[in-house]
Enzyme design. Structure first.
Site, PDB file in Angstrom:
ATOM      1  N   LYS A  75       0.823  -1.213   0.000  1.00  0.00           N
ATOM      2  CA  LYS A  75       0.000   0.000   0.000  1.00  0.00           C
ATOM      3  C   LYS A  75       0.855   1.259   0.000  1.00  0.00           C
ATOM      4  CE  LYS A  75      -0.816   0.283   5.025  1.00  0.00           C
ATOM      5  NZ  LYS A  75      -0.179   1.604   5.233  1.00  0.00           N
ATOM      6  N   ASP A  76       2.152   1.136   0.326  1.00  0.00           N
ATOM      7  CA  ASP A  76       3.035   2.295   0.328  1.00  0.00           C
ATOM      8  C   ASP A  76       3.656   2.572  -1.037  1.00  0.00           C
ATOM      9  OD1 ASP A  76       2.636   2.645   3.074  1.00  0.00           O
ATOM     10  OD2 ASP A  76       4.319   1.343   3.590  1.00  0.00           O
ATOM     11  N   ARG A 123      -8.088   8.256   4.977  1.00  0.00           N
ATOM     12  CA  ARG A 123      -9.183   7.358   4.602  1.00  0.00           C
ATOM     13  C   ARG A 123      -9.899   6.836   5.844  1.00  0.00           C
ATOM     14  NH1 ARG A 123      -9.448   1.940   5.908  1.00  0.00           N
ATOM     15  NH2 ARG A 123      -7.197   1.881   5.568  1.00  0.00           N
ATOM     16  N   ARG A 141       0.879   9.619  14.519  1.00  0.00           N
ATOM     17  CA  ARG A 141       1.913   8.898  13.783  1.00  0.00           C
ATOM     18  C   ARG A 141       2.677   8.036  14.778  1.00  0.00           C
ATOM     19  NH1 ARG A 141       4.374  10.500   9.283  1.00  0.00           N
ATOM     20  NH2 ARG A 141       5.189   8.389   9.397  1.00  0.00           N
ATOM     21  N   ARG A 147       1.508   3.671  18.833  1.00  0.00           N
ATOM     22  CA  ARG A 147       0.109   4.022  18.604  1.00  0.00           C
ATOM     23  C   ARG A 147      -0.819   3.228  19.527  1.00  0.00           C
ATOM     24  NH1 ARG A 147      -0.480   3.463  12.283  1.00  0.00           N
ATOM     25  NH2 ARG A 147       1.386   2.170  12.506  1.00  0.00           N
ATOM     26  N   CYS A 241      -1.146   7.687  -1.695  1.00  0.00           N
ATOM     27  CA  CYS A 241      -1.523   6.752  -0.625  1.00  0.00           C
ATOM     28  C   CYS A 241      -2.124   7.471   0.579  1.00  0.00           C
ATOM     29  CB  CYS A 241      -0.323   5.912  -0.203  1.00  0.00           C
ATOM     30  SG  CYS A 241       1.055   6.858   0.490  1.00  0.00           S
TER      31      CYS A 241
END
Length: 312
Positions: A75-76, A123, A141, A147, A241
């Site tokens: 996805k990156d 998203r 981040r 996280r 992305c």
């Protein structure tokens, strides 16, 4: 043959997924840690540009010969081809869904009004606002443990939490052995995921036959086709992305299905398109043709509805 393999920076997730995949190569490997801009810059993805920040340093190492193979979270990857580099394999996708990791074992429905939910993904932020306008979405981040600690506190003491929940990729949690931190798995109907989420990409230098042979058995044709369809939407809308765009495809029951949704960043609107292609076979060429077909049809629908302007 010993082939150096580049990991996407020093964070534990990059190393875990690289080691797991490299164990399936047909040669012994040496893992080379490479730190990317995305690993060190704690600005939001929109501020640092998103596209390529987790990838460029690895590709540089590949082209200058420091490594022979680079492993990325797919996805990156930017959707444009990189000169001199070949996508040699797309590994079988892990569960692509997102996971809620909340305090006190709360599910998404159980989060109280006004709960603070952290994510660094535009998203995910848009989807949270669509599903629960009452939530306060906080931009965060950091690596996965950092996280997680924002919602569930220090792994040993449970102290230090300042959020009610965070949303993370289930695939990353599983690869780190942290799936137990998930308190709810978000369904793909209301929370379709980022293009290529959960898939790993293997890149080599163009025409490096030895490296191609070493990684060949990790390529999974159905996953490659599904993520190709998803990324076709990303490129067709000229989105990076970091765009509030979801696309999920799968091969099942002799068909390739694709659903793509574009969101207004504030969650006020969304536009969706769904298409399917009936497969005559599961040969790679047929699968890739199906990916192009459904991807292009979804892009046409979304463009006509104004998705390009919506996501910007």
């Amino acid at each position: 043959m010993s082939a150096p393999i580049a990991a996407a920076g020093a964070p534990a997730l990059a190393l875990a997924q690289t080691r797991a995949l490299a164990a399936r190569f047909s040669v012994e490997v040496e893992i080379v840690e490479i730190t990317t801009q995305g690993d060190t810059d704690r600005s939001s993805l929109q501020q640092i540009g998103g596209t390529g920040v987790f990838v460029s340093a690895l590709r540089d190492a590949l082209l200058d010969g420091r490594v022979d193979v680079a492993v990325h979270s797919m996805k990156d990857l930017p959707t444009a081809d990189a000169p001199g580099i070949e996508l040699a394999a797309v590994a079988k996708r892990e569960d692509s869904r997102d996971a809620l990791c909340a305090r006190d074992g709360l599910s998404f429905a159980e989060l109280p009004d006004g709960a603070k939910v952290g994510t660094g993904s535009p998203r995910r932020a848009a989807q949270l606002r669509v599903a629960r306008p009452d939530l306060e979405v906080v931009d965060i981040r950091g690596n996965v443990p950092t996280r997680l600690a924002r919602a569930q506190g220090d792994a040993e003491t449970g102290e230090g939490a300042d959020l009610d929940a965070v949303v993370l990729a289930l695939a990353g949690l599983k690869r780190l052995g942290l799936e137990g931190a998930a308190t709810d798995i978000l369904d793909l109907v209301d929370f379709p995921t980022a293009p290529a989420q959960g898939a790993l990409a293997v890149e080599i230098r163009m025409d490096d036959a030895a490296a191609r042979s070493a990684v060949a058995k990790t390529d999974h044709a159905s996953t490659r086709a599904a993520v190709a369809a998803e990324r076709r939407v990303l490129s067709g809308l000229e989105a990076g992305c970091a765009a509030p765009l979801a696309a999920h495809a799968e091969v099942a029951d002799g068909m390739l299905f694709l659903t793509a949704i574009a969101y207004a960043p504030d969650g006020s609107r969304k536009l969706a398109a769904s298409h399917a292609y009936t497969l005559d076979s599961t040969k790679p060429a047929e699968l890739q043709a199906a990916a192009v077909d459904v991807g292009d049809r979804a892009v046409a629908d979304l463009m006509e509805a104004g998705a390009a302007e919506l996501i910007r």
